[in-house]
Design an enzyme around this catalytic site. Structure first.
Site, PDB file in Angstrom:
ATOM      1  N   GLU A   1       0.843  -1.199   0.000  1.00 43.06           N
ATOM      2  CA  GLU A   1       0.000   0.000   0.000  1.00 43.06           C
ATOM      3  C   GLU A   1       0.872   1.241   0.000  1.00 43.06           C
ATOM      4  OE1 GLU A   1      -3.013  -0.202   3.044  1.00 43.06           O
ATOM      5  OE2 GLU A   1      -3.896  -1.987   2.169  1.00 43.06           O
TER       6      GLU A   1
ATOM      7  N   HIS B   1      -7.813   1.763   1.019  1.00 48.36           N
ATOM      8  CA  HIS B   1      -7.830   1.434   2.462  1.00 48.36           C
ATOM      9  C   HIS B   1      -8.634   2.475   3.260  1.00 48.36           C
ATOM     10  CE1 HIS B   1      -5.437  -0.770   5.832  1.00 48.36           C
ATOM     11  NE2 HIS B   1      -6.649  -0.425   6.239  1.00 48.36           N
TER      12      HIS B   1
END
Ligand code: MLT
Length: 314
Positions: A267, A288
């Site tokens: 990420e 997210h």
């Protein structure tokens, strides 16, 4: 006497390394016993200030690795404003006798709502329809969807988030089956089954478990093999629970009709597999944001600050 006086004015240094809700920050700053600093520091800078820190507050962006903990000579508490603890070296914290706090239930409703939102988006091509229209294309004929009502949702992990998802899915008229080795009975209209039954009987599969060695790549080639053709797979939990390479394969060969991803193995997602996944029209993805709602962040902030106060006895 002098010693007890210095004891009275001793301030507890709290460092907030990831953004926390403003009301929670005010609550934290309202305690005269605390000296609060708040700034996102990258690892090297964080390590420099760690020797003075007694309470470190983080979300998921800060990786509280062994060397960060080791540098915290006075560190007493690591407070995780959120659920997942996979960004914290729990073994090192335990070895040093440092208390790790989190807020397991505060964001459950928000994550559940995003999960259900992704199920709608996938089933009714909401994202693709929007993108096509923005490009001036009228793709009505290509976008026939499916209803959620009457379909079977398989939930892996029936903790706080899994239960919130179940509640909402039941209200939509879905049949809900769930697998959780720690849950032996349930007070909802949810059938507890084993993992294989989740794979073979579900029209939608969603994971709500932490990322630990036992759940890493839980949804892998073998699992996809057992699934129904046309299944939808969702991961709003942690990157790495679904094997991204296996998912890409299953999407490309048509086994999986669509995937909803809020989390990634890296990420922000940068690997070739992730880039290819994101390029597919039947992948709906968000960065997210499961817990990123005003309400959840207020609850998370308030709860973590109160837990810190409780732990410090102030
Ligand atoms: C959590 O574990 O609380 C969520 O993934 C949200 C976050 O880390 O910000």
């Amino acid at each position: 006497m002098i010693e007890s006086l210095s004891e009275v004015i001793r301030m507890i240094r709290v460092h907030v390394n990831d953004p926390l809700d403003e009301e929670a920050m005010e609550l934290l700053r309202s305690k005269k016993e605390l000296e609060v600093t708040s700034e996102h520091l990258e690892k090297d800078e964080l390590i420099k200030i760690m020797p003075e820190i007694e309470v470190l507050v983080v979300r998921s962006a800060t990786k509280v690795t062994a060397d960060v903990i080791e540098a915290g000579k006075k560190l007493k508490i690591i407070a995780r404003a959120g659920v997942g603890l996979d960004n914290i070296d729990l073994d090192k914290a335990k070895e040093r006798g440092i208390k790790v706090l989190n807020t397991p239930g505060a964001s459950a409703a928000s994550v559940a709502e995003l999960t259900i939102g992704m199920m709608f988006a996938l089933s009714r091509h909401i994202v693709r329809g929007t993108m096509d229209l923005k490009e001036g294309k009228w793709t009505k004929k290509q976008l026939k969807g499916v209803e959620l009502g009457g379909k079977t949702l398989g939930i892996i992990g029936l903790g706080r988030i899994g239960r919130e998802v179940a509640k909402r899915a039941l209200a939509l008229g879905m049949k809900v089956i769930a697998y959780d080795p720690f849950v032996k009975e349930i007070d909802m209209d949810v059938k507890l089954v084993d993992l294989d039954e989740i794979f073979s009987n579900s029209d939608y599969i969603t994971v709500h478990v932490p990322l630990i060695p036992e759940t890493k790549h839980l949804i892998n080639d073998e699992a996809f093999e057992k699934m129904k053709k046309g299944v939808f797979v969702l991961n709003c939990a942690r990157g790495g629970i679904v094997d991204e390479e296996a998912l890409l394969k299953a999407l490309k060969d048509g086994k999986v009709a669509g995937a909803g991803m809020d989390v990634f193995e890296t990420e922000p997602p940068t690997s070739d597999v992730e880039k290819e996944l994101l390029s597919l029209p039947n992948v709906v993805a968000t960065p997210h944001i499961g817990a990123s709602t005003k309400e959840a962040q207020k609850r998370v902030g308030k709860e973590i600050v109160n837990r810190i106060f409780e732990e410090l006895g102030i």
